[in-house]
Design a protein around this motif. Structure first.
Motif, PDB file in Angstrom:
ATOM      1  N   LEU A   1       0.831  -1.290  -0.063  1.00 46.02           N
ATOM      2  CA  LEU A   1      -0.031   0.035  -0.147  1.00 46.02           C
ATOM      3  C   LEU A   1       0.820   1.202  -0.048  1.00 46.02           C
ATOM      4  N   ALA A   2       2.097   1.081   0.317  1.00 44.28           N
ATOM      5  CA  ALA A   2       2.856   2.333   0.452  1.00 44.28           C
ATOM      6  C   ALA A   2       3.768   2.556  -0.842  1.00 44.28           C
ATOM      7  N   GLY A   3       3.561   1.316  -1.591  1.00 42.38           N
ATOM      8  CA  GLY A   3       4.023   1.580  -3.275  1.00 42.38           C
ATOM      9  C   GLY A   3       5.465   0.862  -3.309  1.00 42.38           C
ATOM     10  N   THR A   4       5.822  -0.014  -2.320  1.00 38.88           N
ATOM     11  CA  THR A   4       7.044  -1.256  -2.520  1.00 38.88           C
ATOM     12  C   THR A   4       6.884  -1.982  -3.493  1.00 38.88           C
TER      13      THR A   4
ATOM     14  N   THR B   1      -1.928  -0.736   6.281  1.00 38.12           N
ATOM     15  CA  THR B   1      -0.588  -1.042   5.954  1.00 38.12           C
ATOM     16  C   THR B   1      -0.409  -2.641   5.302  1.00 38.12           C
ATOM     17  N   ALA B   2      -1.702  -3.100   5.097  1.00 36.59           N
ATOM     18  CA  ALA B   2      -1.503  -4.473   4.436  1.00 36.59           C
ATOM     19  C   ALA B   2      -2.959  -4.820   3.457  1.00 36.59           C
ATOM     20  N   TRP B   3      -2.828  -5.291   2.708  1.00 41.68           N
ATOM     21  CA  TRP B   3      -4.175  -6.075   1.821  1.00 41.68           C
ATOM     22  C   TRP B   3      -3.748  -7.477   1.437  1.00 41.68           C
ATOM     23  N   ALA B   4      -4.739  -8.082   0.785  1.00 42.67           N
ATOM     24  CA  ALA B   4      -4.722  -9.529   0.649  1.00 42.67           C
ATOM     25  C   ALA B   4      -4.940  -9.696  -0.968  1.00 42.67           C
ATOM     26  N   LEU B   5      -4.252 -10.519  -1.537  1.00 43.38           N
ATOM     27  CA  LEU B   5      -4.442 -10.876  -3.016  1.00 43.38           C
ATOM     28  C   LEU B   5      -5.086 -12.264  -2.961  1.00 43.38           C
ATOM     29  N   ASP B   6      -6.395 -12.418  -3.208  1.00 39.96           N
ATOM     30  CA  ASP B   6      -6.877 -13.885  -3.229  1.00 39.96           C
ATOM     31  C   ASP B   6      -7.002 -14.332  -4.864  1.00 39.96           C
ATOM     32  N   PHE B   7      -6.303 -15.504  -5.027  1.00 39.35           N
ATOM     33  CA  PHE B   7      -5.963 -16.035  -6.310  1.00 39.35           C
ATOM     34  C   PHE B   7      -6.342 -17.511  -6.442  1.00 39.35           C
ATOM     35  N   THR B   8      -7.700 -17.782  -6.994  1.00 34.70           N
ATOM     36  CA  THR B   8      -8.166 -19.023  -7.450  1.00 34.70           C
ATOM     37  C   THR B   8      -8.023 -19.362  -8.874  1.00 34.70           C
ATOM     38  N   PHE B   9      -7.546 -20.767  -8.978  1.00 34.97           N
ATOM     39  CA  PHE B   9      -7.456 -21.194 -10.224  1.00 34.97           C
ATOM     40  C   PHE B   9      -7.988 -22.668 -10.741  1.00 34.97           C
ATOM     41  N   SER B  10      -8.809 -22.805 -11.509  1.00 34.37           N
ATOM     42  CA  SER B  10      -9.656 -24.094 -11.732  1.00 34.37           C
ATOM     43  C   SER B  10      -9.139 -24.379 -12.894  1.00 34.37           C
ATOM     44  N   LEU B  11      -8.589 -25.845 -13.196  1.00 35.98           N
ATOM     45  CA  LEU B  11      -8.029 -26.113 -14.170  1.00 35.98           C
ATOM     46  C   LEU B  11      -8.888 -27.735 -14.628  1.00 35.98           C
TER      47      LEU B  11
ATOM     48  N   ALA C   1       2.243  -6.896   2.861  1.00 35.30           N
ATOM     49  CA  ALA C   1       2.170  -6.026   4.104  1.00 35.30           C
ATOM     50  C   ALA C   1       3.379  -4.970   4.035  1.00 35.30           C
ATOM     51  N   ASP C   2       3.307  -3.762   4.355  1.00 39.19           N
ATOM     52  CA  ASP C   2       4.305  -2.896   4.533  1.00 39.19           C
ATOM     53  C   ASP C   2       5.237  -3.341   5.788  1.00 39.19           C
ATOM     54  N   GLY C   3       6.621  -3.117   5.873  1.00 34.58           N
ATOM     55  CA  GLY C   3       7.359  -3.579   7.059  1.00 34.58           C
ATOM     56  C   GLY C   3       7.783  -4.972   7.176  1.00 34.58           C
ATOM     57  N   ARG C   4       8.412  -5.434   8.271  1.00 36.92           N
ATOM     58  CA  ARG C   4       8.768  -6.695   8.639  1.00 36.92           C
ATOM     59  C   ARG C   4       7.847  -7.286   9.702  1.00 36.92           C
ATOM     60  N   LEU C   5       6.756  -8.247   9.410  1.00 36.39           N
ATOM     61  CA  LEU C   5       5.878  -8.856  10.385  1.00 36.39           C
ATOM     62  C   LEU C   5       6.880  -9.886  11.140  1.00 36.39           C
ATOM     63  N   GLY C   6       6.161 -10.142  12.180  1.00 38.82           N
ATOM     64  CA  GLY C   6       6.484 -11.110  13.145  1.00 38.82           C
ATOM     65  C   GLY C   6       5.595 -12.370  13.078  1.00 38.82           C
ATOM     66  N   ARG C   7       5.622 -13.397  13.575  1.00 37.69           N
ATOM     67  CA  ARG C   7       4.871 -14.616  13.833  1.00 37.69           C
ATOM     68  C   ARG C   7       3.511 -14.182  14.028  1.00 37.69           C
ATOM     69  N   ASP C   8       3.275 -13.561  15.291  1.00 41.76           N
ATOM     70  CA  ASP C   8       1.929 -13.147  15.733  1.00 41.76           C
ATOM     71  C   ASP C   8       1.168 -12.331  14.647  1.00 41.76           C
ATOM     72  N   ALA C   9       1.912 -11.357  14.125  1.00 48.47           N
ATOM     73  CA  ALA C   9       1.098 -10.240  13.230  1.00 48.47           C
ATOM     74  C   ALA C   9       0.844 -10.962  11.918  1.00 48.47           C
ATOM     75  N   ALA C  10       1.872 -11.887  11.449  1.00 46.88           N
ATOM     76  CA  ALA C  10       1.414 -12.608  10.076  1.00 46.88           C
ATOM     77  C   ALA C  10       0.306 -13.676  10.292  1.00 46.88           C
ATOM     78  N   ALA C  11       0.199 -14.292  11.510  1.00 47.16           N
ATOM     79  CA  ALA C  11      -0.960 -15.208  11.571  1.00 47.16           C
ATOM     80  C   ALA C  11      -2.130 -14.375  11.731  1.00 47.16           C
ATOM     81  N   ALA C  12      -2.170 -13.204  12.575  1.00 47.97           N
ATOM     82  CA  ALA C  12      -3.413 -12.522  12.684  1.00 47.97           C
ATOM     83  C   ALA C  12      -4.141 -11.939  11.249  1.00 47.97           C
ATOM     84  N   LEU C  13      -3.059 -11.532  10.437  1.00 49.17           N
ATOM     85  CA  LEU C  13      -3.297 -11.084   8.967  1.00 49.17           C
ATOM     86  C   LEU C  13      -3.791 -12.075   8.020  1.00 49.17           C
ATOM     87  N   VAL C  14      -3.375 -13.190   8.179  1.00 49.24           N
ATOM     88  CA  VAL C  14      -3.867 -14.561   7.608  1.00 49.24           C
ATOM     89  C   VAL C  14      -5.458 -14.634   7.972  1.00 49.24           C
TER      90      VAL C  14
END
Length: 281
Positions: free
Chosen positions: A41-44, A134-144, A262-275
């Motif tokens: 979201l910050a443009g990186t 500071t975070a967004w999600a890309l939801d990607f589904t493919f059906s073959l 996400a912007d920044g370096r996440l730790g385990r707890d923050a990563a799990a919460a966003l997931v």
């Protein structure tokens, strides 16, 4: 370039990804639609397109090195007892059209075509969702779907004799930088520990960005993760880890991967919460 040749993904009005449907690429790169650049979201920028180390790595998309002997990954083909070999066996994923296209996502139809003809038909659904400021999600589904009258199977260099190289499926070529990104899951630390193992989610953390990949279907949760950081930074799910994946005529393989950007370096707890927030109904 027409309006059907690309789509721009937006989150809260901000562009976060550009999707190219009809790239002009040589056959050995296995031409296919891709997302690049993808940004925080910050443009990186957190993707790379045709980098010098692997010119067939195309941002974010679906790439499979072996569909009944046809290469939809690009580059050389791993041949048992011969190793990586240049073959004239490259297929392409051809955009048929958008069934839906909104600022925050799209539904697309594609045809997977190689020398024998059309092998697979794909429906791809992509959506971008804001999680925090500071975070967004890309939801990607493919059906073959196997559209031939014969059984098909999906393989990988690993199933063809190269240990540890079970790439093929959803794949994200990440930003290359020094030092190389960190890798961790809920219970593992380091690329070597996480590679080739299933995990509900896997994080790739760079200097000022973090990607957290989550298998969001029951089948994908059982797919081991393919991870690289030393040679290049890339993460994907392994459709064919230790055995070929059969696709009978008329049958469909479905996979869904949700990636937190996400912007920044996440730790385990923050990563799990966003997931949890990203994959919740």
């Amino acid at each position: 370039m027409t309006s059907d040749d690309f789509a721009v993904l937006r989150v809260a009005g901000r562009p976060v990804g550009r999707y190219v449907t009809r790239p002009e690429l040589p056959p050995r790169l296995s031409p296919r639609p891709y997302l690049h650049p993808v940004t925080t979201l910050a443009g990186t920028v957190v993707t790379e397109l045709s980098p010098a180390d692997h010119t067939h790595h195309l941002g974010v998309g679906v790439a499979v090195p072996d569909v009944e002997g046809n290469n939809f990954w690009g580059g050389r083909t791993y041949v048992r007892d011969r190793g990586p070999t240049e073959l004239d066996n490259h297929g392409s994923q051809r955009h048929s059209g958008f069934q839906l296209r909104d600022p925050d996502g799209f539904v697309e139809e594609l045809r997977w075509i190689a020398a024998p003809g059309e092998l697979l038909r794909e429906r791809r659904t992509v959506a971008a969702t804001e999680l925090t400021d500071t975070a967004w999600a890309l939801d990607f589904t493919f059906s073959l779907t196997n559209v031939t009258t014969d059984p098909l199977s999906v393989g990988s260099p690993a199933t063809n004799g190269r240990p540890g190289a079970a790439y093929g499926g959803f794949f994200w070529r990440a930003r290359k930088e020094e030092p190389e990104p960190d890798v961790f899951t809920a219970s593992a630390q380091g690329a070597e520990t996480a590679h080739g193992r299933p995990a509900d989610w896997l994080a790739l953390a760079g200097a000022d960005w973090t990607l957290v990949f989550a298998g969001a279907t029951a089948a994908t949760r059982r797919d081991p993760w393919f991870v690289r950081t030393a040679e290049y930074p890339g993460v994907g799910s392994s459709l064919a880890h230790d055995a070929r994946l059969p696709v009978p005529p008329g049958e469909t393989v479905v996979r869904r991967v949700v990636t937190v950007v996400a912007d920044g370096r996440l730790g385990r707890d923050a990563a799990a919460a966003l997931v949890r927030k990203a994959v919740s109904p």
